[in-house]
Write a protein that holds these residues in place. Structure first.
Motif, short mmCIF file in Angstrom:
data_model
loop_
_atom_site.label_atom_id
_atom_site.label_comp_id
_atom_site.label_asym_id
_atom_site.label_seq_id
_atom_site.Cartn_x
_atom_site.Cartn_y
_atom_site.Cartn_z
N HIS A 17 31.76 42.91 46.00
CA HIS A 17 30.30 42.89 45.93
C HIS A 17 29.66 42.34 47.20
O HIS A 17 28.47 42.58 47.44
CB HIS A 17 29.84 42.08 44.71
CG HIS A 17 29.32 42.93 43.60
ND1 HIS A 17 30.04 43.98 43.08
CD2 HIS A 17 28.14 42.92 42.92
CE1 HIS A 17 29.33 44.57 42.12
NE2 HIS A 17 28.17 43.94 42.01
N SER A 18 30.41 41.62 48.00
CA SER A 18 29.84 41.14 49.26
C SER A 18 29.59 42.29 50.24
O SER A 18 28.92 42.09 51.25
CB SER A 18 30.72 40.07 49.90
OG SER A 18 32.08 40.45 49.88
N ALA A 19 30.09 43.48 49.95
CA ALA A 19 29.73 44.66 50.75
C ALA A 19 28.23 44.92 50.63
O ALA A 19 27.56 45.23 51.62
CB ALA A 19 30.53 45.88 50.28
N PHE A 20 27.69 44.79 49.42
CA PHE A 20 26.25 44.99 49.21
C PHE A 20 25.45 43.84 49.83
O PHE A 20 24.34 44.05 50.31
CB PHE A 20 25.96 45.11 47.72
CG PHE A 20 26.81 46.14 47.03
CD1 PHE A 20 26.92 47.43 47.54
CD2 PHE A 20 27.56 45.82 45.90
CE1 PHE A 20 27.71 48.38 46.92
CE2 PHE A 20 28.35 46.76 45.28
CZ PHE A 20 28.44 48.05 45.79
N PRO A 79 29.19 40.63 61.36
CA PRO A 79 30.00 41.26 60.29
C PRO A 79 30.98 40.32 59.61
O PRO A 79 31.26 40.46 58.42
CB PRO A 79 30.72 42.38 61.04
CG PRO A 79 29.87 42.68 62.21
CD PRO A 79 29.27 41.38 62.62
N ILE A 80 31.50 39.36 60.35
CA ILE A 80 32.51 38.45 59.78
C ILE A 80 31.92 37.66 58.61
O ILE A 80 32.59 37.44 57.59
CB ILE A 80 33.04 37.50 60.87
CG1 ILE A 80 33.79 38.30 61.93
CG2 ILE A 80 33.95 36.44 60.26
CD1 ILE A 80 34.27 37.47 63.11
N TYR A 81 30.67 37.22 58.76
CA TYR A 81 30.05 36.40 57.72
C TYR A 81 29.28 37.25 56.70
O TYR A 81 29.21 36.89 55.53
CB TYR A 81 29.12 35.37 58.35
CG TYR A 81 29.85 34.39 59.23
CD1 TYR A 81 30.66 33.40 58.68
CD2 TYR A 81 29.76 34.47 60.62
CE1 TYR A 81 31.35 32.51 59.48
CE2 TYR A 81 30.45 33.58 61.44
CZ TYR A 81 31.24 32.60 60.86
OH TYR A 81 31.93 31.73 61.66
N ALA A 82 28.69 38.35 57.17
CA ALA A 82 27.91 39.19 56.26
C ALA A 82 28.81 39.91 55.26
O ALA A 82 28.43 40.08 54.09
CB ALA A 82 27.08 40.20 57.05
N PHE A 83 29.98 40.33 55.70
CA PHE A 83 30.91 41.05 54.83
C PHE A 83 32.13 40.18 54.52
O PHE A 83 33.27 40.61 54.59
CB PHE A 83 31.35 42.36 55.49
CG PHE A 83 30.23 43.34 55.68
CD1 PHE A 83 29.81 44.16 54.64
CD2 PHE A 83 29.57 43.44 56.90
CE1 PHE A 83 28.77 45.06 54.81
CE2 PHE A 83 28.53 44.34 57.09
CZ PHE A 83 28.13 45.15 56.04
N ASP A 84 31.86 38.93 54.19
CA ASP A 84 32.91 37.97 53.89
C ASP A 84 33.31 38.08 52.41
O ASP A 84 32.45 37.95 51.53
CB ASP A 84 32.42 36.55 54.19
CG ASP A 84 33.51 35.50 54.07
OD1 ASP A 84 34.66 35.87 53.72
OD2 ASP A 84 33.21 34.32 54.33
N ILE A 85 34.58 38.31 52.15
CA ILE A 85 35.03 38.47 50.76
C ILE A 85 34.83 37.20 49.94
O ILE A 85 34.69 37.25 48.72
CB ILE A 85 36.52 38.90 50.73
CG1 ILE A 85 36.89 39.39 49.31
CG2 ILE A 85 37.42 37.77 51.19
CD1 ILE A 85 38.26 40.00 49.23
N LEU A 86 34.78 36.04 50.62
CA LEU A 86 34.60 34.79 49.89
C LEU A 86 33.23 34.70 49.22
O LEU A 86 33.06 33.98 48.23
CB LEU A 86 34.79 33.60 50.84
CG LEU A 86 36.21 33.38 51.34
CD1 LEU A 86 36.27 32.19 52.29
CD2 LEU A 86 37.17 33.16 50.18
N MET A 129 22.73 35.86 42.63
CA MET A 129 23.77 36.85 42.89
C MET A 129 24.85 36.81 41.81
O MET A 129 25.40 37.85 41.43
CB MET A 129 24.36 36.63 44.28
CG MET A 129 23.38 36.87 45.40
SD MET A 129 24.13 37.05 47.04
CE MET A 129 24.93 35.44 47.21
N ALA A 130 25.19 35.61 41.32
CA ALA A 130 26.18 35.52 40.24
C ALA A 130 25.63 36.14 38.96
O ALA A 130 26.38 36.81 38.22
CB ALA A 130 26.56 34.06 40.00
N GLY A 141 31.80 37.20 47.63
CA GLY A 141 32.04 37.82 46.32
C GLY A 141 32.90 36.97 45.42
O GLY A 141 32.67 36.90 44.21
N VAL A 142 33.89 36.30 46.01
CA VAL A 142 34.74 35.41 45.21
C VAL A 142 33.93 34.27 44.62
O VAL A 142 34.13 33.89 43.46
CB VAL A 142 35.90 34.87 46.08
CG1 VAL A 142 36.67 33.78 45.34
CG2 VAL A 142 36.84 36.00 46.49
#
Length: 344
Positions: free
Chosen positions: A59-62, A230-237, A41-42, A239-240
């Motif tokens: 990118h964690s949206a994808f 959703p909390i874990y699947a769309f987690d901004i961390l 992913m990176a 992407g970070v």
């Protein structure tokens, strides 16, 4: 040293193949899976953030979209997640192309904010579409059909294959005319457009390709964990982490994101083991990244390569000067002998 420089890639590949058999504990299989997953992913994020200079925090949206598409397809249609994940990731990539066409009209901090907004929109949507996503409780998937003894090993080899594919795609893009256009935009988008680069098309395509492998990773992760929300699947961390790994290894390089994943994922597990699931983990990782940004702003790989080249340069110059001196001495001696012969 020359042997390692020439054969390190096949040796590394053989070590990765042997790793699950040398370390038979399930924990090491899971650790290896997540290292390879984040390396893939990176690498994918680097196609957009490293080559074009457009850094996405969303990118964690994808990642979440891929996870939910695979989970819904497995529950509603009975599709095998490992077979459906690469195909469903294409749908996410096409969505990314459409979203990129809208968001990539912005740049800099405005683009970063737009990607965060995109992530939050998808997260809120997943929380509220209870009939499809089951809301906050999330969706479960059937357990893998193979023996519990090898429960993690197939995931490891599956994601290893896709990491190799992602690296090949990144390598090919970097060496192609398309990749040269992306790098030209990163250096100066205005000048790139002046010399004929279709900057809008290049950015949108890079955004789509970058989203593909992240969505694929999310789909495989959803089957690996057997339950997503959703909390874990769309987690901004998530992407970070992609960004930190890329910056740690070397932004805009081929192997930098992989190196960053191989450093950061085990380090994260070690910190969590020592201090537990607390915010101390985030503080330590943040502090380490500040040190990297201050002392190695180009990343570990680029910095080390620069040090090696700087050390080689004086040696090469000295060797060249020495060779020139030897040539001069031999020519002088030859001329002297010719003069003596002529006098005789």
């Amino acid at each position: 040293m020359e042997f390692l420089r020439r054969w390190w890639k096949p040796l590394a590949f053989l070590l990765l193949l042997a790793f699950p058999w040398v370390n038979r504990e399930p924990y090491y299989h899971s650790l290896g899976f997540f290292v390879l997953l984040y390396a893939m992913m990176a690498t994918s994020w680097n196609i957009m953030g490293g080559y074009t200079g457009y850094k996405s925090l969303g990118h964690s949206a994808f990642y979440g979209l891929g996870a939910y598409l695979v989970a819904i397809a497995a529950n509603k249609l009975g599709w095998n997640p490992l077979i459906s994940a690469p195909f469903l990731a294409i749908i996410v990539a096409l969505m990314a192309v459409l979203l990129g066409w809208i968001m990539l009209r912005t740049s800099g901090s405005a683009f970063v904010i737009a990607t965060i907004a995109m992530l939050l929109i998808f997260r809120i949507t997943a929380l509220n579409l209870r009939e499809i996503t089951k809301g906050a409780p999330g969706i479960s998937q059937p357990l893998p059909p193979w023996s519990p003894e090898f429960s993690r090993m197939p995931f490891y080899y599956y994601i290893l294959f896709w990491l190799i594919v992602a690296l090949f795609v990144s390598w090919y893009i970097r060496r192609s005319r398309f990749g040269l256009g992306l790098v030209a935009m990163r250096d100066d988008e205005g000048k790139a457009e002046m010399v004929g680069v279709n900057t809008t098309l290049y950015k949108v395509l890079a955004f789509g390709v970058s989203a593909y492998f992240v969505a694929l990773g999310g789909g495989v992760w959803s089957y690996f964990t057997s339950h997503i929300s959703p909390i874990y699947a769309f987690d901004i961390l998530v992407g970070v982490d992609m960004i930190l790994m890329t910056m740690l290894g070397g932004l805009g390089t081929l192997w930098g994101p992989v190196l960053g994943a191989f450093i950061l994922v085990p380090a994260r597990d070690l910190i969590l083991f020592k201090f537990g699931s607390t915010t101390i983990y985030l503080a330590i990782i943040g502090g380490l990244m500040m040190l990297v940004i201050i002392f190695m702003p180009k990343g570990f790989l680029t910095t080390i390569t620069g040090w090696v080249e700087n050390r080689r340069a004086p040696r090469a110059a000295h060797q060249g000067a020495r060779s020139m001196a030897e040539i001069y001495d031999s020519s002088s001696e030859k001329k002297h002998r010719e003069d003596e012969s002529s006098h005789e």
